[in-house]
Design an enzyme around this catalytic site. Structure first.
Site, PDB file in Angstrom:
ATOM      1  N   TYR A 158       0.831  -1.204   0.000  1.00  0.00           N
ATOM      2  CA  TYR A 158       0.000   0.000   0.000  1.00  0.00           C
ATOM      3  C   TYR A 158       0.865   1.253   0.000  1.00  0.00           C
ATOM      4  CZ  TYR A 158      -4.009  -2.924   1.408  1.00  0.00           C
ATOM      5  OH  TYR A 158      -5.010  -3.868   1.475  1.00  0.00           O
ATOM      6  N   LEU A 204     -18.236  -1.937   1.394  1.00  0.00           N
ATOM      7  CA  LEU A 204     -19.076  -0.970   0.686  1.00  0.00           C
ATOM      8  C   LEU A 204     -18.916  -1.117  -0.824  1.00  0.00           C
ATOM      9  CD1 LEU A 204     -18.489   2.165   2.954  1.00  0.00           C
ATOM     10  CD2 LEU A 204     -20.396   0.540   3.019  1.00  0.00           C
ATOM     11  N   LEU A 243     -21.850   0.969  -2.939  1.00  0.00           N
ATOM     12  CA  LEU A 243     -23.014   0.916  -2.063  1.00  0.00           C
ATOM     13  C   LEU A 243     -23.326   2.240  -1.371  1.00  0.00           C
ATOM     14  CD1 LEU A 243     -22.504  -2.666  -0.598  1.00  0.00           C
ATOM     15  CD2 LEU A 243     -24.459  -1.895  -1.969  1.00  0.00           C
ATOM     16  N   LYS A 249     -22.855   6.885  -4.567  1.00  0.00           N
ATOM     17  CA  LYS A 249     -22.240   8.083  -5.169  1.00  0.00           C
ATOM     18  C   LYS A 249     -21.924   7.919  -6.650  1.00  0.00           C
ATOM     19  CE  LYS A 249     -17.537   6.896  -3.565  1.00  0.00           C
ATOM     20  NZ  LYS A 249     -16.446   7.325  -2.660  1.00  0.00           N
TER      21      LYS A 249
END
Length: 348
Positions: free
Chosen positions: A53, A239, A244, A247
Site C-alpha cells: 500500500y 461498501l 453501495l 455516489k
C-alpha cells in the site's frame, strides 16, 4: 463498538477495522494520523495495512508508504501501541513492485517482516497475513474463469509447511504474534489449518476476503469453515469499493473518488452492479437508513464475521462509517436484503 474474537488467539477486535490503503495517495499523512486518532477514540482497536500500500494507484515509488505513515503515528504516540491490533500483509507471487514478484517463501518471510517492522516503527505485528496465495486466487473477479487444474499439490503443501516453520521462528522472536490469510479458498485454509496442527506452527486466525452485499462468495464453503474452525472473516470492500454509498449512480464520478482514478473499480463497474446498488438503495430509503450504515450493519449480522474493514479518504467518510455501529437492522430489512440478493446475485 462490539468486540469479536480473533480466531483462537485470545484477542478481540472491533466490529469495524480501519483500512489504510489510501494513506499516501488519496489520503495525506496528516489526514491519516487524524483518522487513526478518531478511530481509536470511537472504539476501533483494529488497523489493517499491507506492505504494497497505498493503492489508487499501486506504484513502485509508493510501495511501503502507508506503513511509513502508520509508523510516524506510532513514533509520535509510543505509549499507545498497545491500544490497538495492527495487521499487515506479505504480498503474494506476481507483485512486480515488491521483490520482483517473488512468491511467498521461507526465504522472503524474515526480510519482509523486518522491513514492515522498520516502516511501522513497532517491535511487533499483531496479525501477519499472506496477501494472496502463490498458486493464485479466484478473488479479484477471477471466479468467472477459475481453473485450479494447473496447481501442483505437493509443491503447494511443501511451501505451506516451510512458511509455517518460518512464521513460527518470527513468533518465537516476538516479531509477529498471529497469522492470517487473505484472498484464500476453503481448500487452502483447510490445508494451513491441518499443517499447523501437525507441525505446531501458527494457526490461521482469520481470512481477509472481499465481502459485501454485492460480493458474497464467502457464504457457502468458507462460511462453514469459518464457523467450525473459529477462523473469522475480515471483510474487505464491505461498501463494494464505494458503489453501495450510491455516489456512482446515474453515471456520477465524484472528483477524487476511487472511480476517478480506477475507472472500472477493479472489474466491479457494470450495468448489473448499478442495478443491484439501486435495489439496496431503495431498501435503505424505504426504511430511513443511511445506505452506508445498512451495508456495514448487515456485515455485523453474518455468523462468521470478525471485522469489516472500511477505508475513508476523508474524515467525513470515517465519521459516517462509525455511525453504523448504532444501527440494528430489523427482520423486515434483512428479508428485503435477502430478496434483493436473490434478484441480483453475483453482480460483478
Amino acid at each position: 463498538m462490539k468486540m469479536n474474537p480473533l480466531g483462537r488467539t485470545g484477542l478481540t477486535v472491533s466490529e469495524l477495522c480501519l483500512g489504510t490503503m489510501t494513506f499516501g495517495t488519496q489520503t495525506s499523512e496528516a489526514e491519516g494520523h487524524a483518522q487513526i486518532d478518531r478511530a481509536l477514540a470511537d472504539g476501533i482497536n483494529f488497523i489493517d495495512t499491507a506492505e504494497m500500500y497505498p493503492v489508487n494507484p499501486v506504484s513502485k515509488e509508493t510501495v511501503g508508504r502507508t506503513e511509513e505513515i502508520i509508523g510516524t503515528w506510532n513514533a509520535a504516540n509510543p505509549a499507545r501501541r498497545g491500544d490497538f491490533i495492527l495487521a499487515t500483509k506479505h504480498s503474494g507471487e506476481g507483485m512486480q513492485h515488491v521483490r520482483d514478484g517473488a512468491p511467498i517463501s521461507a526465504a522472503t518471510i524474515p526480510q519482509t517482516i523486518e522491513a514492515s517492522l522498520r516502516r511501522l516503527r513497532t517491535e511487533y505485528i499483531d496479525l501477519y497475513q499472506f496477501h494472496w496465495p502463490n498458486r493464485g486466487s479466484y478473488m479479484f473477479r477471477r471466479n468467472w474463469s477459475y481453473d485450479p487444474s494447473g496447481q501442483n499439490r505437493e509443491e503447494t503443501l511443501a511451501n505451506m509447511e516451510a512458511c509455517l516453520d518460518a512464521l513460527q521462528t518470527q513468533v518465537d522472536k516476538g516479531n509477529i504474534r498471529h497469522f492470517g490469510l487473505s484472498n484464500e479458498s476453503a481448500w487452502g485454509t483447510a490445508q494451513w489449518l491441518r499443517l499447523a496442527e501437525r507441525t505446531g506452527g501458527p494457526r490461521v486466525a482469520s481470512i481477509q476476503n472481499e465481502y459485501s452485499l454485492m460480493c458474497r462468495l464467502y457464504d457457502t464453503d468458507l462460511a462453514e469453515l469459518s464457523v467450525n474452525e473459529d477462523v473469522g472473516l475480515l471483510a474487505f470492500s464491505p461498501l463494494a469499493a464505494g458503489l453501495l454509498t450510491g455516489k456512482y449512480q446515474a453515471g456520477a464520478v465524484p472528483e477524487g473518488s476511487r472511480m476517478s482514478l480506477v475507472p472500472e473499480l477493479g472489474g466491479r463497474k457494470g450495468p448489473r452492479a448499478f442495478a443491484a446498488v439501486a435495489a439496496y438503495l431503495e431498501i435503505a430509503e424505504r426504511h430511513g437508513l443511511d445506505p452506508v450504515h445498512m451495508a456495514l450493519a448487515w456485515c455485523r449480522t453474518r455468523p462468521f464475521m470478525a471485522s469489516a474493514i472500511f477505508g475513508a479518504t476523508r474524515m467525513e467518510q470515517l465519521d459516517r462509517a462509525l455511525g453504523s455501529v448504532e444501527v440494528v437492522l430489523s427482520d423486515a430489512v434483512l428479508a428485503e436484503i435477502d430478496a434483493a440478493h436473490r434478484a441480483h446475485p453475483m453482480p460483478y
